[in-house]
Scaffold this active site. Structure first.
Site, short mmCIF file in Angstrom:
data_model
loop_
_atom_site.label_atom_id
_atom_site.label_comp_id
_atom_site.label_asym_id
_atom_site.label_seq_id
_atom_site.Cartn_x
_atom_site.Cartn_y
_atom_site.Cartn_z
CG ASP A 1 -2.20 0.87 0.91
OD1 ASP A 1 -2.10 1.76 0.05
OD2 ASP A 1 -3.25 0.66 1.54
C1 BGC Z 1 -4.99 3.22 -0.03
C2 BGC Z 1 -5.08 2.21 -1.14
C3 BGC Z 1 -4.85 2.85 -2.48
C4 BGC Z 1 -3.53 3.55 -2.46
C5 BGC Z 1 -3.19 4.20 -3.78
C6 BGC Z 1 -3.76 4.09 -0.15
O1 BGC Z 1 -3.84 5.18 0.71
O2 BGC Z 1 -5.00 2.55 1.21
O3 BGC Z 1 -6.33 1.56 -1.10
O4 BGC Z 1 -4.93 1.90 -3.49
O5 BGC Z 1 -3.55 4.55 -1.45
O6 BGC Z 1 -3.97 5.30 -4.03
#
Ligand code: BGC
Length: 742
Positions: A269
């Site tokens: 993530d």
């Molecule tokens: C989120 C993810 C997301 C990623 C990219 C993160 O803050 O938890 O779900 O895919 O950002 O935007």
């Protein structure tokens, strides 16, 4: 670099491997680390400009960019100027639509119709790919049983069986029949795993889940995604049983690859590799990079920790070259399969044609219609007559494009949904439809994501302005024959970093609702929200309640279609509605206890209000009625390892065509572990004309009759007695017995 083939051709494993090896053999260590590095394409990400990084071969993928021309410009640098000329994967969160916005995933799960989710994600994939994207960070597969957790809106709710069905459908929709279909994108199953069980529903907080819960409840949608051929996985942020998911070998190697045979790659993530240090797990960036890679994490999203540390770790012998190569291979394999070497660029004229396709809007409207759940309809207030002449539409969300599209708007997208007000006006062209928003609603504490939400950035109302808006709304309601109130949550009230302690209607909405109901007019409550709300007062005092969720581009039309009877609602709740936020987590598949509800030994769980469901899992009404009868288990006894068929008849006993979702629940009465008092093991949404009857058939397979046992420490299927119920929600009473024997 000669890697020519027909774009879109399906390659054998051996062909892919051969090409990957040819590439790897020419790459420097730095370039390999580059492939494991995903860089942000926007200004808020610290570090060097993406162009510079890409030119040196320092990036394998770019995220947070949504600009077709810029995709081509960056790709040109990658394929013409970088040392090995490897194309980039462009990634973005396309969660429920790219330009045509579909209902949020929690809503799509309310359709109990996986084909809704598959078709929605097919459209999303087509639009996203036409824009130049290759990879979406979806589907989000976190089971969530705590309605306070903001990200509940992104998933399919509380149930692993429904969640697995929605997972499969979404992967198919995004990716198409095979990874590399020219008009689809690679999907990403996230957030692996357990994120939905954050302590207290507080986003990012640690998660403690015993292995039995992980395997029986939280893993099934992820395993289903692997079976459906998902290309990538994303590790979660939080600590799982004190080991961060992004450095968790048990999750990323033992289960995902070892047990499930996942052959794609894992991305962290955002900034999660660096967070291994913040979370007090890794000593420093070097330690974080080492432990994440060894745990099975292939690509570092945006934290630059791999870029800064991996080469050094290989050079000093801490990591073996093959540790890096193994991850690079997985990423290159996806690029080869996606046909990126043959077709790295996007035709810049395509997006305009694709997003204008009328069938995309049609699909969005259908998805929204099928996702809505009728929670109450006293005295058959709904459907409303088309002859109405004087309607008031009240509420802060009634004309909000943001709230109608909901959480996870695509980066850079301008909300353009048909609102509830617009939908009703379009449905009643000759009528007087007056609108008053009432007092605004906003978070008590702003979100760091509010920079994406123009409504949230507006200056707040003063108390005087709010009071004037309250009175204006009452006056508007007073002058109407019927009042439609669109209440719920603003777009930034559910989603990431959007957990809350209370599940009440935010702001002065309930106060306004009470004042309007006190006028004595017929009132219809349309809820626009991303999580269950504790609407106990409304559930007793407002005659008609439609749960519309965050219904997307065509949401307002779909609401009007239902309110005026062009469509008969047939959605069902994929999640329990608690009476209070403090009752969360609340879900139907609990274990029985020493003092079961309904028994003489029953002790109230709380003395200040019973934590029973306000609306149970699986619940939803219709404009018609159904009866479910004639439950039959094909054989009263079935041998361990064998399957058994369960059938029941469903009849439309009312006077209009409608949909029922027939649901099968089981309970294993004894065993090496206590088992949940009910578990969903089958469902089917059927459409029936008045008087029409259909026999619905479910196959209960050994996998459905087994579970991962804490007592036995392994998967078991036990020779025990089971209850079987079939009905219209999780409180179904139509019962049969089943005995599993050796
Ligand atoms: C989120 C993810 C997301 C990623 C990219 C993160 O803050 O938890 O779900 O895919 O950002 O935007």
């Amino acid at each position: 670099m000669d890697v020519k083939a027909n774009a879109g051709a399906v390659l054998s494993e051996a062909e892919v491997a051969e090409r990957v090896e040819a590439l790897i053999s020419q790459m420097s260590l730095e370039e390999k680390v580059g492939q494991l590095t995903q860089v942000g394409g926007v200004a808020f990400v610290p570090g060097p400009k993406p162009e510079e990084v890409i030119r040196k071969g320092g990036a394998g993928s770019v995220l947070w960019l949504n600009d077709t021309k810029q995709f081509n410009a960056l790709q040109k640098i990658a394929v013409e100027e970088s040392p090995c000329k490897i194309p980039l994967l462009f990634a973005l969160d396309v969660i429920h639509g790219y330009r045509t916005i579909f209902p949020v995933p929690l809503a799509m799960a309310s359709s109990w119709d996986p084909s809704v989710a598959e078709r929605a994600q097919t459209v999303a994939a087509k639009e996203a790919r036409a824009a130049g994207l290759h990879w979406t960070f979806g589907p989000m597969l976190d089971i969530a049983r705590d309605a306070r957790w903001g990200r509940i809106v992104e998933g399919a709710g509380e149930d692993p069986f429904l969640g697995a069905a929605m997972a499969t459908a979404q992967v198919r929709g995004f990716q198409g029949p095979t990874l590399g279909a020219p008009d689809r994108v690679v999907a990403c199953a996230k957030h692996f795993a357990g994120y939905g069980a954050a302590d207290g529903g507080r986003d990012y907080d640690p998660v403690y889940l015993p292995e039995g819960q992980l395997r029986n409840v939280y893993f099934p949608p992820f395993e289903a995604a692997v079976r459906a051929g998902v290309g990538t996985f994303m590790s979660a942020y939080m600590d799982l049983n004190d080991v961060p998911a992004s450095g968790n070998r048990f999750l990323l190697r033992d289960v995902l690859r070892g047990e499930w045979g996942f052959g794609g790659f894992v991305v962290s993530d955002a900034f999660a590799v660096a967070s291994l240090v913040t979370q007090g797990f890794a000593r420093d960036g070097r330690d974080a990079a080492f432990r994440a890679l060894r745990a099975g994490l292939d690509m570092d999203m945006a934290s630059n920790t791999y870029a800064e540390n991996l080469a050094g770790l290989v050079e000093d012998g801490t990591l073996k070259p093959d540790d890096v190569d193994a991850a690079v291979r997985l990423i290159l394999a996806i690029k080869v399969r996606m046909g990126l070497f043959e077709q790295p660029y996007v035709d810049e004229s395509k997006l305009a044609q694709i997003v204008a396709l009328p069938e995309h809007r049609k699909e969005a409207r259908l998805a929204a219609q099928r996702s809505m759940v009728l929670l109450r309809n006293e005295g058959h207030l709904l459907p409303l007559p088309r002859t109405l002449e004087n309607v008031a539409v009240i509420g802060p969300l009634a004309d909000s494009k943001e709230a109608t599209e909901g959480s996870w708007m695509v980066f850079g997208h301008t909300p353009a949904a048909v609102t509830v007000l617009e939908g009703i006006r379009a449905k009643l062209p000759g009528a007087r439809v007056e609108y008053a928003p009432g007092p605004e609603i906003r978070r008590d504490i702003a979100s760091w994501m509010d920079f994406l939400d123009s409504e949230a950035r507006k200056a707040p109302q003063t108390p005087e302005e709010a009071q004037a808006a309250f009175q204006a709304a009452l006056a508007t309601a007073r002058s109407a024959d019927v009042v439609v109130m669109a209440l719920g949550e603003a777009a930034d009230m559910a989603g990431e970093a959007a957990s809350r302690a209370s599940l009440d209607l935010p702001g002065r909405q309930e106060e306004l609702l009470k004042a309007v109901v006190a006028l004595g007019k017929p009132v219809v409550l349309v809820l626009l929200n991303g999580r269950p709300l504790s609407i106990g007062w409304a559930a007793e005092n407002v005659p008609a309640i439609l749960e519309a969720w965050e219904p997307g581009s065509e949401g307002g039309h779909a609401v009007a279609d239902i309110l005026f009877g062009d469509i008969n609602p047939g959605g069902k709740l994929p999640i329990t509605f608690p009476r209070k936020g403090s009752h969360a987590p609340l879900y139907y598949a609990r274990n029985l206890t020493h003092s079961p509800e309904g028994s003489p030994m029953y002790n109230p769980r709380y003395w200040d209000g019973l934590p029973t469901a306000l609306f149970p899992f699986g619940f939803g009404l219709s404009y018609t009625t159904f009866s479910i009868t004639n439950l039959k288990v094909a054989a009263p006894q079935v041998k361990v390892g064998n399957s058994v068929t369960v059938t029941a008849d469903v009849t439309n006993t009312g006077s209009v065509v409608g949909d029922e979702v027939v649901q099968l629940y089981i309970h294993q009465k004894a065993g090496s572990d206590s088992r949940p008092m009910r578990e969903l093991k089958g469902f089917e949404r059927v459409t029936l004309r008045p008087g029409e009857k259909k026999t619905v058939s479910f196959l209960l397979e050994p996998a459905e009759l087994g579970y991962w046992s804490t007592g036995a420490g392994k998967w078991v299927q036990e020779a025990e007695a089971f209850d079987v119920w079939v009905g219209a929600d999780s409180t179904a009473t139509l019962h049969a017995d089943l005995v599993v024997v050796r």
